[in-house]
Design a protein around this motif. Structure first.
Motif, PDB file in Angstrom:
ATOM      1  N   LEU A 138       0.830  -1.212   0.000  1.00 17.50           N
ATOM      2  CA  LEU A 138       0.000   0.000   0.000  1.00 17.50           C
ATOM      3  C   LEU A 138       0.861   1.257   0.000  1.00 17.50           C
ATOM      4  CD1 LEU A 138      -2.763  -1.092   2.548  1.00 17.50           C
ATOM      5  CD2 LEU A 138      -2.962  -0.916   0.067  1.00 17.50           C
ATOM      6  N   ASP A 139       1.980   1.236   0.732  1.00 19.40           N
ATOM      7  CA  ASP A 139       2.882   2.396   0.749  1.00 19.40           C
ATOM      8  C   ASP A 139       3.492   2.625  -0.632  1.00 19.40           C
ATOM      9  OD1 ASP A 139       2.380   2.778   3.404  1.00 19.40           O
ATOM     10  OD2 ASP A 139       4.178   1.751   4.109  1.00 19.40           O
TER      11      ASP A 139
ATOM     12  N   ALA B 252       0.873   4.142  -2.891  1.00 18.04           N
ATOM     13  CA  ALA B 252       0.634   5.550  -2.558  1.00 18.04           C
ATOM     14  C   ALA B 252       1.793   6.435  -3.010  1.00 18.04           C
ATOM     15  CB  ALA B 252       0.413   5.688  -1.047  1.00 18.04           C
TER      16      ALA B 252
ATOM     17  N   ALA C  82      -1.299   9.470   3.963  1.00 18.35           N
ATOM     18  CA  ALA C  82      -1.401   8.106   3.439  1.00 18.35           C
ATOM     19  C   ALA C  82      -0.770   7.104   4.396  1.00 18.35           C
ATOM     20  CB  ALA C  82      -0.733   8.030   2.062  1.00 18.35           C
ATOM     21  N   TYR C  83       0.427   7.405   4.909  1.00 20.94           N
ATOM     22  CA  TYR C  83       1.104   6.490   5.830  1.00 20.94           C
ATOM     23  C   TYR C  83       0.312   6.323   7.120  1.00 20.94           C
ATOM     24  CZ  TYR C  83       5.603   5.301   3.704  1.00 20.94           C
ATOM     25  OH  TYR C  83       6.579   4.745   2.916  1.00 20.94           O
TER      26      TYR C  83
END
Length: 333
Positions: free
Chosen positions: A197-198, A201, A254-255
């Motif tokens: 996911l990171d 993003a 996001a994180y």
């Protein structure tokens, strides 16, 4: 006497950290892939296959991570000097904003000296370099892995044979292996989820080297308490230099969203009481093992503390009060 013995043992381990670290890492990795060997043994696979398959799984994972970290760290080393002008421009813009809002340049200069993105990125580069240094002893780790994989079937039989004479110790070591395996598997699954996911993003936000920061997020996931901060700061600072304040804020959001959803809401339901260490003991173990073994000690802090607990506390029937102390829970009965 016990405290003095612990201090001597810890400082002795620190002196041989270059050997002790790879040994513990190899042991933890062998424990992690033990279910594969058990699965093959249940299907009456040849002994050589029971050794080869887990060994190859671990070696391929180590080689992949070493390759990604080495390539990405090289790219980061070439990339950092190109942001000198952006950092100078950031300082000029900050000074202009401060002047228009009544903040003195002296105050701003002190703040910028304390908060230097270049230093944080340099710290990230140093951390990645330390991890590569650990993986550079790959030959020693691979040899230890092979030896432990070869001895694993016989070691399991020897431990089972000791149930009659030292049942508490055998049970404590079995519990250590089970908790370590569960901790590693669950942390790896959620670490991979976070890393993917990171990377997505960061790629959408055009932050440089998203794969490196994804691998760093995966590795930092094994570091208790402060792992998220370690994984967050370098890409956030790089986003500030590369895309400005807006990109930095988006990376930060996001994180935080990814971490809160996976680590705060989902992970505890799967991990549960697998670790068996209180928050205070987890933080202390992070400090102690990082002091003893360096960056590798931070990653292996939980398994090392579980092993110490198994050998010194769980194997002693009279130490139930100590079990409650390190786990933060009252003993049953």
């Amino acid at each position: 006497m016990g405290i003095a013995g612990a201090v001597i043992a810890l400082f002795g381990l620190r002196e041989v950290a270059s050997i002790a670290g790879p040994v513990v890492l190899a042991l933890v990795l062998v424990i992690a892939v033990a279910p594969v060997r058990s699965w093959l043994d249940a299907r009456r696979a040849p002994v050589w296959l029971q050794v080869a398959v887990p060994f190859l799984i671990v070696v391929l994972v180590l080689l992949s991570m070493a390759g990604i970290l080495t390539i990405s760290a090289t790219q980061l080393a070439f990339l950092l000097p190109s942001y000198t002008s952006q950092f100078d421009q950031l300082i000029d813009d900050s000074q202009h904003w401060a002047t228009t809002h009544g903040v003195s340049n002296d105050m701003l200069s002190k703040a910028l000296q304390a908060f230097d993105p270049g230093k944080i990125l340099g710290l990230a580069q140093s951390l990645v370099g330390s991890l590569i240094g650990v993986l550079s002893s790959l030959f020693l780790i691979v040899v230890l892995l092979l030896a432990m994989c070869l001895d694993a079937p016989m070691t399991a039989k020897i431990l089972m044979s000791g149930e009659g004479s030292r049942p508490q110790l055998v049970e404590a070591l079995a519990t250590f292996a089970h908790k370590t395996r569960r901790y590693l598997i669950v942390s790896t699954v959620f670490g991979l989820m976070n890393a993917i996911l990171d990377v997505i993003a960061l790629s959408l936000l055009d932050v440089p080297l998203p794969l490196l920061w994804g691998v760093l997020a995966l590795i930092a996931n094994y570091i208790p308490n402060i792992g998220f901060v370690i994984a967050l700061l370098p890409p956030t600072m790089l986003a500030l230099l590369d895309g400005g304040v807006q990109t930095m804020v988006l990376v930060l959001v996001a994180y935080i969203v990814i971490n809160v959803v996976t680590q705060s809401f989902i992970l505890p339901k799967f991990l549960g009481d697998a670790v068996g260490l209180s928050t205070t003991m987890t933080f202390i173990s992070l400090i102690v093992w990082t002091f003893v073994l360096g960056p590798l000690g931070a990653i292996l802090a939980i398994p090392l503390s579980l092993l110490t607990r198994a050998l010194l506390i769980d194997s002693d029937p009279s130490a139930r009060w100590a079990q409650a102390l390190v786990s933060g829970k009252l003993p049953n009965g």
